[in-house]
Design a protein around this motif. Structure first.
Motif, PDB file in Angstrom:
ATOM      1  N   ASN A 101       0.815  -1.213   0.000  1.00 15.55           N
ATOM      2  CA  ASN A 101       0.000   0.000   0.000  1.00 15.55           C
ATOM      3  C   ASN A 101       0.851   1.267   0.000  1.00 15.55           C
ATOM      4  O   ASN A 101       2.045   1.222   0.295  1.00 15.55           O
ATOM      5  CB  ASN A 101      -0.877   0.031   1.250  1.00 15.55           C
ATOM      6  N   HIS A 102       0.174   2.385  -0.221  1.00 16.91           N
ATOM      7  CA  HIS A 102       0.808   3.694  -0.081  1.00 16.91           C
ATOM      8  C   HIS A 102       0.842   3.994   1.420  1.00 16.91           C
ATOM      9  O   HIS A 102       0.084   4.809   1.946  1.00 16.91           O
ATOM     10  CB  HIS A 102      -0.031   4.742  -0.834  1.00 16.91           C
ATOM     11  N   SER A 103       1.708   3.252   2.128  1.00 15.81           N
ATOM     12  CA  SER A 103       1.770   3.346   3.586  1.00 15.81           C
ATOM     13  C   SER A 103       3.069   2.704   4.035  1.00 15.81           C
ATOM     14  O   SER A 103       3.901   2.316   3.209  1.00 15.81           O
ATOM     15  CB  SER A 103       0.584   2.610   4.214  1.00 15.81           C
ATOM     16  N   ILE A 141       9.572   5.411   2.508  1.00 11.52           N
ATOM     17  CA  ILE A 141       8.331   5.438   3.278  1.00 11.52           C
ATOM     18  C   ILE A 141       8.169   6.740   4.040  1.00 11.52           C
ATOM     19  O   ILE A 141       7.090   7.311   4.093  1.00 11.52           O
ATOM     20  CB  ILE A 141       8.309   4.233   4.260  1.00 11.52           C
ATOM     21  N   VAL A 142       9.250   7.225   4.628  1.00  9.93           N
ATOM     22  CA  VAL A 142       9.117   8.428   5.448  1.00  9.93           C
ATOM     23  C   VAL A 142       9.106   9.707   4.612  1.00  9.93           C
ATOM     24  O   VAL A 142       8.818  10.769   5.123  1.00  9.93           O
ATOM     25  CB  VAL A 142      10.214   8.551   6.541  1.00  9.93           C
ATOM     26  N   MET A 143       9.376   9.597   3.322  1.00  7.47           N
ATOM     27  CA  MET A 143       9.512  10.785   2.485  1.00  7.47           C
ATOM     28  C   MET A 143       8.295  11.709   2.570  1.00  7.47           C
ATOM     29  O   MET A 143       8.444  12.920   2.679  1.00  7.47           O
ATOM     30  CB  MET A 143       9.732  10.367   1.030  1.00  7.47           C
ATOM     31  N   GLY A 144       7.072  11.140   2.551  1.00  5.23           N
ATOM     32  CA  GLY A 144       5.864  11.965   2.611  1.00  5.23           C
ATOM     33  C   GLY A 144       5.877  12.848   3.843  1.00  5.23           C
ATOM     34  O   GLY A 144       5.562  14.031   3.779  1.00  5.23           O
ATOM     35  N   LEU A 145       6.305  12.259   4.949  1.00 11.75           N
ATOM     36  CA  LEU A 145       6.320  12.998   6.202  1.00 11.75           C
ATOM     37  C   LEU A 145       7.419  14.062   6.175  1.00 11.75           C
ATOM     38  O   LEU A 145       7.236  15.156   6.703  1.00 11.75           O
ATOM     39  CB  LEU A 145       6.535  12.024   7.356  1.00 11.75           C
ATOM     40  N   MET A 146       8.534  13.732   5.515  1.00 10.74           N
ATOM     41  CA  MET A 146       9.606  14.720   5.413  1.00 10.74           C
ATOM     42  C   MET A 146       9.120  15.909   4.588  1.00 10.74           C
ATOM     43  O   MET A 146       9.382  17.057   4.921  1.00 10.74           O
ATOM     44  CB  MET A 146      10.844  14.113   4.748  1.00 10.74           C
ATOM     45  N   VAL A 147       8.366  15.621   3.518  1.00  8.69           N
ATOM     46  CA  VAL A 147       7.838  16.702   2.674  1.00  8.69           C
ATOM     47  C   VAL A 147       6.892  17.542   3.514  1.00  8.69           C
ATOM     48  O   VAL A 147       6.931  18.767   3.494  1.00  8.69           O
ATOM     49  CB  VAL A 147       7.121  16.130   1.428  1.00  8.69           C
ATOM     50  N   PHE A 148       6.063  16.852   4.313  1.00  5.15           N
ATOM     51  CA  PHE A 148       5.111  17.556   5.174  1.00  5.15           C
ATOM     52  C   PHE A 148       5.859  18.470   6.144  1.00  5.15           C
ATOM     53  O   PHE A 148       5.518  19.636   6.318  1.00  5.15           O
ATOM     54  CB  PHE A 148       4.250  16.546   5.944  1.00  5.15           C
ATOM     55  N   ASN A 149       6.897  17.947   6.763  1.00  3.14           N
ATOM     56  CA  ASN A 149       7.632  18.742   7.750  1.00  3.14           C
ATOM     57  C   ASN A 149       8.325  19.931   7.100  1.00  3.14           C
ATOM     58  O   ASN A 149       8.375  21.013   7.656  1.00  3.14           O
ATOM     59  CB  ASN A 149       8.659  17.864   8.473  1.00  3.14           C
ATOM     60  N   LEU A 150       8.821  19.705   5.880  1.00  2.00           N
ATOM     61  CA  LEU A 150       9.484  20.778   5.151  1.00  2.00           C
ATOM     62  C   LEU A 150       8.460  21.872   4.840  1.00  2.00           C
ATOM     63  O   LEU A 150       8.749  23.060   4.975  1.00  2.00           O
ATOM     64  CB  LEU A 150      10.065  20.215   3.847  1.00  2.00           C
TER      65      LEU A 150
END
Ligand SMILES: NC(=O)c1ccc[n+]([C@@H]2O[C@H](COP(=O)([O-])OP(=O)(O)OC[C@H]3O[C@@H](n4cnc5c(N)ncnc54)[C@H](O)[C@@H]3O)[C@@H](O)[C@H]2O)c1
Ligand SMILES: O=C(O)C[C@H](O)C(=O)O
Length: 170
Positions: A101-103, A141-150
């Motif tokens: 999944n996208h998860s 996997i963590v990239m989405g969250l890194m983008v969010f934090n950025l």
């Protein structure tokens, strides 16, 4: 289908499910009632795979082959990481597969991936160290969250002013 809450810091994509499922059910019922039966639906709001399933269940008149969810980001991120690692252009990397999944259950698979180098076509497996594979899916996997934090950090900076050499958040 973009409507839905984005995750906040520290959340996984599945954590927005409680909010987004009800939004999805409402939107799906509207689609079932009003959309052409041959319409094509792209699910964006997370958790995308689950929302695509909800859509299939609650809009039975839309053929399931017309429903897809946006997981291309994961594929692009994997291509980006391989190209960075091997110092090649992303368009030179082929046949990367993302399973799951996208998860956080996703597994980027480079076993069939190839890359075009100045020495011809090579298997990605041949060029990267075995242990890289262990760190690499995690980064993906963590990239989405890194983008969010950025994005949060950029927003923070937009609201910061400097007065007499001191930073203030306005
Ligand atoms: N699959 C992907 O690749 C991918 C990429 C980025 C974002 N997302 C997901 O897309 C979703 C939206 O993210 P965003 O950054 O655009 O968020 P956002 O907060 O900028 O936008 C959400 C939109 O949903 C609307 N909305 C809120 N409640 C609604 C309701 N009850 N009915 C209809 N619309 C409603 C809001 O008005 C807003 O326009 C999130 O779930 C996010 O995780 C998925
Ligand atoms: O990670 C998120 O919450 C948003 C999106 O699904 C992404 O992967 O960037």
């Amino acid at each position: 289908m973009l409507g839905g809450s984005p995750r906040k810091e520290g959340m996984e994509r599945k954590d927005v499910m409680s909010k987004n499922v009800s939004i999805y059910k409402a939107q799906t019922s509207a689609l079932e009632e009003h959309a052409a039966s041959d319409c094509k639906v792209v699910v964006v709001a997370n958790p995308v795979n689950t929302n695509a399933l909800i859509l299939k269940e609650f809009a039975p008149s839309i053929p399931e082959k017309n429903i897809t969810c946006l997981t291309r980001l994961d594929h692009n991120r994997a291509l980006g990481q391989i190209s960075e690692k091997l110092n090649v252009h992303v368009s030179d990397v082929k046949n990367v597969i993302i399973w799951g999944n996208h998860s956080s259950t996703q597994y980027p698979d480079v076993n069939h991936a190839t890359v075009t180098t100045s020495n011809g076509h090579k298997s990605v497996r041949e060029l990267v160290a075995d242990d890289w594979e262990h760190e690499y899916p995690w980064e993906c996997i963590v990239m989405g969250l890194m983008v969010f934090n950025l994005a949060s950090f950029t927003l923070f900076l937009l609201h910061v002013t400097k007065q007499n050499g001191i930073l203030y958040k306005g």
